[in-house]
Design an enzyme around this catalytic site. Structure first.
Site, PDB file in Angstrom:
ATOM      1  N   ASP A   1     -67.944  51.819 -12.071  1.00  0.00           N
ATOM      2  CA  ASP A   1     -69.019  52.642 -12.633  1.00  0.00           C
ATOM      3  C   ASP A   1     -68.619  53.046 -14.048  1.00  0.00           C
ATOM      4  OD1 ASP A   1     -71.298  54.112 -12.918  1.00  0.00           O
ATOM      5  OD2 ASP A   1     -70.871  55.540 -11.311  1.00  0.00           O
TER       6      ASP A   1
ATOM      7  N   ASP B   1     -74.885  49.664 -15.363  1.00  0.00           N
ATOM      8  CA  ASP B   1     -73.574  50.277 -15.554  1.00  0.00           C
ATOM      9  C   ASP B   1     -72.740  50.403 -14.292  1.00  0.00           C
ATOM     10  OD1 ASP B   1     -75.216  52.165 -14.415  1.00  0.00           O
ATOM     11  OD2 ASP B   1     -74.488  53.832 -15.628  1.00  0.00           O
ATOM     12  N   GLU B   2     -73.138  49.796 -13.199  1.00  0.00           N
ATOM     13  CA  GLU B   2     -72.300  49.866 -12.005  1.00  0.00           C
ATOM     14  C   GLU B   2     -72.518  48.658 -11.113  1.00  0.00           C
ATOM     15  OE1 GLU B   2     -73.133  52.851  -8.981  1.00  0.00           O
ATOM     16  OE2 GLU B   2     -75.102  53.234  -9.897  1.00  0.00           O
TER      17      GLU B   2
END
Length: 395
Positions: free
Chosen positions: A6, A101-102
């Site tokens: 993350d 983003d993860e």
């Protein structure tokens, strides 16, 4: 072993990296307060003032008078996300992106090649820092639920691994709302019954949980015991692939929406082709200014992975949805589903679709020409970044 990676304050971190003068200031990415903008991301300095994602920008400014507001650069974030996933692929092909983003990574088959799980996690974290100048929090555990909790607990700049013998020691002290699916309503009901931690929940009976929460009670019982049997699902295994974007200012112009739909479609089709899939169903999602959300879907006569074929159908759905009505759109999303392998036979074919499809200017686009265009675009994106080459209509 599963990793959850993350990125810390992703959008804001990219902006700070690209403009070092922002560092040390409370920074948010989002729309202007006078335009009813919202916070898309906040760095950790801004969070100290109580600012968080999805907060109205006008409230964020009231909380922090010297707040620095940066307009979002969606294409840049997508390009950096692609570079992050390229780092992941150096260690495993089993990647399940959750957002820009993860992602979850299954590294079970990578241990013999790259060392133990913690070594792989450290190398990924270091490569992201060295190559991209960004910080990732890494969580590792036997399953997805625990890996996600581990990365959350370690933030920011976290690195936390939970091994099989440590599961209950890690879980029991956490608040019960740490469990996926325990929102405000469920939390109130559990607190009323004296259940405040995951340890408290584990000491209740499965029958009681099922009586109170129905089928969700069984899931709660499993999670509080650290049981999660979900596998990492790659794009090639997923039931759908989609991209969406939220606007800092409502859009009321169809001519402005169509290029955005094309840009999103390019990203979806890039992933589709990279996974070696063709799709038969296209999906459109539109959220209006009052937060009402409408979805539309249509099945094509045959499978396709071609950008223009899918975009034309999405454009048709969009025009039909917005025809003869006043609208202010906050969010649009596009997706594809109903997959087949690109080499599998199907009832229709991509050539059939192109024979039927007319370009907006009335010029037919031969199938082989579109295949070459998509192939060259994909190769340029792989070598030079996802934003290096785009169709003119999507600018």
């Amino acid at each position: 072993m599963i990793l959850h990676i993350d990125m810390d304050a992703f959008y804001a971190s990219v902006e700070e990296r690209d403009d070092p003068s922002l560092k040390g200031n409370p920074v948010v990415v989002g729309g202007r307060p006078e335009d009813r903008g919202v916070v898309a991301a906040a760095n950790y300095t801004a969070r100290e003032f109580g600012i968080h994602s999805a907060m109205p920008m006008a409230r964020a400014v009231r909380l922090c008078r010297h707040l620095v507001i940066v307009p979002p650069r969606g294409q840049v974030y997508r390009e950096v996300s692609g570079q992050i996933q390229d780092i992941f692929r150096q260690f495993t092909p089993l990647i399940e992106p959750l957002s820009l983003d993860e992602a979850f990574l299954d590294i079970s088959a990578s241990l013999r090649l790259f060392g133990d799980a913690e070594e792989i996690g450290r190398r990924i974290k270091q490569d992201i820092r060295n190559d991209l100048g960004l910080v990732a929090s890494v969580g590792g555990a036997p399953n997805k639920f625990l890996a996600k909790l581990a990365s959350d607990q370690g933030k920011p700049d976290g690195f936390l691994f939970i091994h099989a013998g440590q599961v209950q020691e890690f879980l029991d002290p956490l608040p019960v709302e740490s469990i996926w699916g325990v929102g405000k309503s469920a939390r109130r009901r559990l607190h009323a019954a004296g259940v405040r931690t995951i340890g408290d929940l584990r000491r209740t009976s499965g029958d009681w949980l099922e009586t109170v929460f129905g089928k969700s009670g069984t899931r709660l019982w499993q999670l509080c015991h650290g049981i999660d049997e979900r596998a990492v699902v790659t794009d090639s295994e997923a039931k759908s692939i989609s991209h969406e974007t939220t606007f800092s200012r409502d859009i009321t112009d169809l001519d402005a929406l169509e290029p955005i739909i094309l840009s999103l479609t390019e990203g979806v089709c890039y992933r589709l082709r990279r996974a070696g899939l063709g799709a038969r169903t296209v999906n459109l999602k539109v959220r209006f200014h009052d937060f009402s959300t409408v979805t539309r879907a249509h099945s094509l006569p045959g499978r396709t992975d071609h950008t223009l074929v899918i975009w034309r159908e999405l454009r048709r759905l969009l025009r039909a949805l917005l025809a003869d009505r006043r609208f202010a759109v906050r969010l649009v999303g596009v997706g594809v589903s109903n997959f087949t392998d690109s080499d599998s036979p199907s009832e229709g074919s991509q050539a059939d679709l192109f024979e039927a499809a007319e370009a907006a200017d009335g010029i037919r686009q031969p199938e082989d020409r579109q295949e070459r265009l998509d192939r060259l675009t994909d190769e340029a994106r792989r070598r030079f970044g996802r934003n290096i080459l785009r169709r003119g209509r999507g600018l």
